[in-house]
Motif scaffolding. Structure first.
Motif, PDB file in Angstrom:
ATOM      1  N   UNK A  67      17.736  87.236  32.839  1.00  0.00           N
ATOM      2  CA  UNK A  67      17.606  88.451  32.825  1.00  0.00           C
ATOM      3  C   UNK A  67      16.191  89.313  33.150  1.00  0.00           C
ATOM      4  N   UNK A  68      16.358  90.506  33.700  1.00  0.00           N
ATOM      5  CA  UNK A  68      14.910  90.918  33.990  1.00  0.00           C
ATOM      6  C   UNK A  68      14.366  91.529  32.575  1.00  0.00           C
ATOM      7  N   UNK A  69      13.068  91.603  32.407  1.00  0.00           N
ATOM      8  CA  UNK A  69      12.252  92.250  31.360  1.00  0.00           C
ATOM      9  C   UNK A  69      13.031  93.440  30.978  1.00  0.00           C
ATOM     10  N   UNK A  70      12.809  94.095  29.856  1.00  0.00           N
ATOM     11  CA  UNK A  70      12.923  95.404  29.538  1.00  0.00           C
ATOM     12  C   UNK A  70      12.122  96.298  30.444  1.00  0.00           C
ATOM     13  N   UNK A  71      12.868  97.651  30.530  1.00  0.00           N
ATOM     14  CA  UNK A  71      12.209  98.606  31.355  1.00  0.00           C
ATOM     15  C   UNK A  71      12.212  99.783  30.644  1.00  0.00           C
ATOM     16  N   UNK A  72      10.949 100.504  30.637  1.00  0.00           N
ATOM     17  CA  UNK A  72      10.681 101.610  29.804  1.00  0.00           C
ATOM     18  C   UNK A  72      10.313 102.680  30.834  1.00  0.00           C
ATOM     19  N   UNK A  73      11.283 103.862  31.131  1.00  0.00           N
ATOM     20  CA  UNK A  73      11.295 104.890  32.059  1.00  0.00           C
ATOM     21  C   UNK A  73      10.282 105.887  31.390  1.00  0.00           C
ATOM     22  N   UNK A  74       9.730 106.832  32.375  1.00  0.00           N
ATOM     23  CA  UNK A  74       8.932 107.919  31.933  1.00  0.00           C
ATOM     24  C   UNK A  74       9.827 108.526  30.869  1.00  0.00           C
ATOM     25  N   UNK A  75       9.036 108.827  29.795  1.00  0.00           N
ATOM     26  CA  UNK A  75       9.766 109.773  28.637  1.00  0.00           C
ATOM     27  C   UNK A  75      10.089 108.857  27.702  1.00  0.00           C
ATOM     28  N   UNK A  76      10.307 107.363  27.793  1.00  0.00           N
ATOM     29  CA  UNK A  76      10.613 106.510  26.515  1.00  0.00           C
ATOM     30  C   UNK A  76       9.364 106.385  25.833  1.00  0.00           C
ATOM     31  N   UNK A  77       9.905 106.408  24.414  1.00  0.00           N
ATOM     32  CA  UNK A  77       8.917 106.323  23.221  1.00  0.00           C
ATOM     33  C   UNK A  77       9.394 105.161  22.318  1.00  0.00           C
ATOM     34  N   UNK A  78       8.827 104.119  22.165  1.00  0.00           N
ATOM     35  CA  UNK A  78       9.291 102.943  21.398  1.00  0.00           C
ATOM     36  C   UNK A  78       8.202 102.706  20.395  1.00  0.00           C
ATOM     37  N   UNK A  79       8.521 102.685  19.180  1.00  0.00           N
ATOM     38  CA  UNK A  79       7.650 102.295  17.903  1.00  0.00           C
ATOM     39  C   UNK A  79       8.039 101.158  17.095  1.00  0.00           C
ATOM     40  N   UNK A  80       7.353 100.313  16.635  1.00  0.00           N
ATOM     41  CA  UNK A  80       7.883  99.251  15.692  1.00  0.00           C
ATOM     42  C   UNK A  80       9.181  98.781  16.004  1.00  0.00           C
ATOM     43  N   UNK A  81       9.342  98.278  17.193  1.00  0.00           N
ATOM     44  CA  UNK A  81      10.857  98.019  17.462  1.00  0.00           C
ATOM     45  C   UNK A  81      10.734  96.702  18.169  1.00  0.00           C
ATOM     46  N   UNK A  82      11.948  95.833  18.233  1.00  0.00           N
ATOM     47  CA  UNK A  82      11.881  94.766  18.888  1.00  0.00           C
ATOM     48  C   UNK A  82      13.143  95.072  20.029  1.00  0.00           C
ATOM     49  N   UNK A  83      12.784  94.988  21.254  1.00  0.00           N
ATOM     50  CA  UNK A  83      13.516  95.297  22.506  1.00  0.00           C
ATOM     51  C   UNK A  83      13.639  94.074  23.502  1.00  0.00           C
ATOM     52  N   UNK A  84      15.075  93.533  23.739  1.00  0.00           N
ATOM     53  CA  UNK A  84      15.026  92.365  24.520  1.00  0.00           C
ATOM     54  C   UNK A  84      15.264  92.688  25.650  1.00  0.00           C
ATOM     55  N   UNK A  85      15.410  91.614  26.335  1.00  0.00           N
ATOM     56  CA  UNK A  85      15.601  91.540  27.998  1.00  0.00           C
ATOM     57  C   UNK A  85      16.782  92.161  28.373  1.00  0.00           C
ATOM     58  N   UNK A  86      16.629  92.821  29.475  1.00  0.00           N
ATOM     59  CA  UNK A  86      17.720  93.389  30.158  1.00  0.00           C
ATOM     60  C   UNK A  86      17.915  94.664  29.772  1.00  0.00           C
ATOM     61  N   UNK A  87      17.154  95.487  28.649  1.00  0.00           N
ATOM     62  CA  UNK A  87      17.230  96.766  28.007  1.00  0.00           C
ATOM     63  C   UNK A  87      16.717  97.770  29.071  1.00  0.00           C
ATOM     64  N   UNK A  88      17.237  98.917  29.260  1.00  0.00           N
ATOM     65  CA  UNK A  88      16.524  99.992  29.781  1.00  0.00           C
ATOM     66  C   UNK A  88      16.486 101.107  28.730  1.00  0.00           C
ATOM     67  N   UNK A  89      15.162 101.722  28.616  1.00  0.00           N
ATOM     68  CA  UNK A  89      14.951 102.677  27.688  1.00  0.00           C
ATOM     69  C   UNK A  89      14.406 104.049  28.354  1.00  0.00           C
ATOM     70  N   UNK A  90      15.141 105.016  27.993  1.00  0.00           N
ATOM     71  CA  UNK A  90      14.839 106.320  28.320  1.00  0.00           C
ATOM     72  C   UNK A  90      14.336 107.322  27.070  1.00  0.00           C
ATOM     73  N   UNK A  91      14.767 107.068  26.008  1.00  0.00           N
ATOM     74  CA  UNK A  91      14.700 107.996  24.765  1.00  0.00           C
ATOM     75  C   UNK A  91      13.734 107.481  23.920  1.00  0.00           C
ATOM     76  N   UNK A  92      13.848 107.825  22.743  1.00  0.00           N
ATOM     77  CA  UNK A  92      13.045 107.307  21.444  1.00  0.00           C
ATOM     78  C   UNK A  92      13.639 106.246  20.726  1.00  0.00           C
TER      79      UNK A  92
END
Length: 372
Positions: A277-302
């Motif tokens: 799987x591709x690595x996790x992708x954090x789009x503009x506006x994504x805000x991630x704190x103290x979390x585990x985010x796995x491969x293949x994820x796409x994050x737009x929110x908080x």
């Protein structure tokens, strides 16, 4: 190591609620990229055990798919290997496994054909790292008939779902209470046992002849005063995920740096089936704190204090707090999720709101992506 490994992974209970509707507890996702059974399998291979049998039954398809290739745990070998046994209708038997002892009884031919002098029995729902060879050394040193790996649970934890043990100064178990309503101590069985293979066969044969089907009640408790049963104390991290609250807490433990360091950076390693799987992708506006985010994820929110498993899509203006999002979940825009476990392959519609107020809430939505 001079032992054959046996992993009991066929059980189910209602304490997992909707989470066990489509998978065995041993197949529950843990820490972003693992399954519960990966920890027992990794301990087996890291301890030098070359032959392992996994006994499955309830909702075993997901677990069987995960175990379809044994190479991930280094069991793809000519000598030994990984064996998966499900209940089989035969001329002499037409029952499913009626308990842990019965599961062993229905697969005694496998044990009889083995040449290893000892057997290591473990459950598939424990999260821990342990060198079973040290347990075997202790077992031989004490001249024990059975050795039970034990640990202590913190004050305030629900001890009624475990087997509570009492031992003397030498480590010999003097009393064993299976899931007591009120416990007099906090030392419990971790569901890991070492026993001489031939003795295991004899005890299982006797239990089967008397229509007794549970390994703990019909063997450990029954023979506590007749056999030399010793406790091996385990002082490292151990957790059991057989309830929703325990599953939630165990996953949240992986947000602690010391727990992540212990499992992911300290030798020996924990192994699992790998997906490309591709690595996790954090789009503009994504805000991630103290979390585990796995491969293949796409994050737009908080995302805050949460664990996102593989292939999770988080839409714009979403807020996810203190939650576990299982594999392949699509979360629509403007969604708010807090104190929840979202089931895998779900589609969460835009503008939804889910909050676990009186405890952990399990979210199961109709998956419109896969409806024909």
């Amino acid at each position: 190591m001079r032992a054959v490994g046996i992993i009991l992974a066929g059980g189910n209970n209602q304490k997992m609620r909707e989470l066990s509707n489509k998978r065995a507890i041993a197949a529950m996702p843990v820490a972003g990229s693992f399954r519960s059974i990966d920890f027992a399998l990794s301990n087996m291979t890291n301890s030098g055990i070359q032959k392992v049998a996994v006994l499955t039954q309830y909702n075993s398809r997901s677990l069987n798919e995960h175990l379809s290739s044994s190479k991930w745990w280094d069991f793809g070998r000519k000598q030994g290997g990984l064996f998966v046994f499900t209940p089989t209708i035969t001329v002499g038997n037409n029952f499913w496994y009626r308990g842990t002892a019965d599961a062993l009884a229905q697969n005694l031919d496998f044990l009889r054909r083995c040449h290893e002098p000892y057997a290591v029995i473990a459950s598939g729902d424990g999260i821990y790292k342990l060198d079973y060879s040290k347990v075997l050394e202790y077992h031989i040193e004490k001249k024990a008939d059975i050795t039970v790996v034990c640990t202590e649970v913190p004050e305030g934890d629900d001890i009624s779902r475990f087997g509570v043990v009492k031992m003397n100064d030498d480590g010999r178990i003097e009393d064993f209470e299976e899931k007591p309503v009120e416990a007099s101590g906090n030392a419990i069985s971790a569901g890991i046992y070492v026993i001489r293979r031939r003795q295991l066969i004899e005890l299982i044969e006797k239990a089967a002849s008397e229509n007794q089907f549970d390994f703990v009640k019909d063997i450990l408790v029954r023979y506590k005063n007749m056999k030399r049963i010793y406790a091996y104390k385990m002082d490292s991290y151990w957790a059991n995920i057989s309830t929703v609250d325990a599953y939630y807490k165990t996953n949240m433990d992986f947000l602690k740096p010391e727990v992540r360091d212990y499992f992911f950076r300290q030798y020996p390693d924990v192994y699992s089936k790998i997906e490309d799987m591709p690595p996790a992708k954090y789009n503009p506006g994504a805000d991630v704190r103290n979390s585990l985010v796995s491969a293949g994820c796409i994050i737009n929110g908080k995302v805050e204090n949460s664990i996102l498993f593989k292939k999770v899509f988080v839409g714009e203006n979403c807020v996810i707090k203190n939650s576990i999002i299982l594999n392949d979940v699509y979360i629509g825009d403007n969604t708010y999720i807090e104190n929840c476990i979202v089931e895998s392959h779900d589609t969460i519609r835009a503008n939804s709101r889910y909050v676990g107020e009186g405890g952990v809430k399990i979210v199961v939505e109709t998956n419109e992506r896969y409806v024909m």
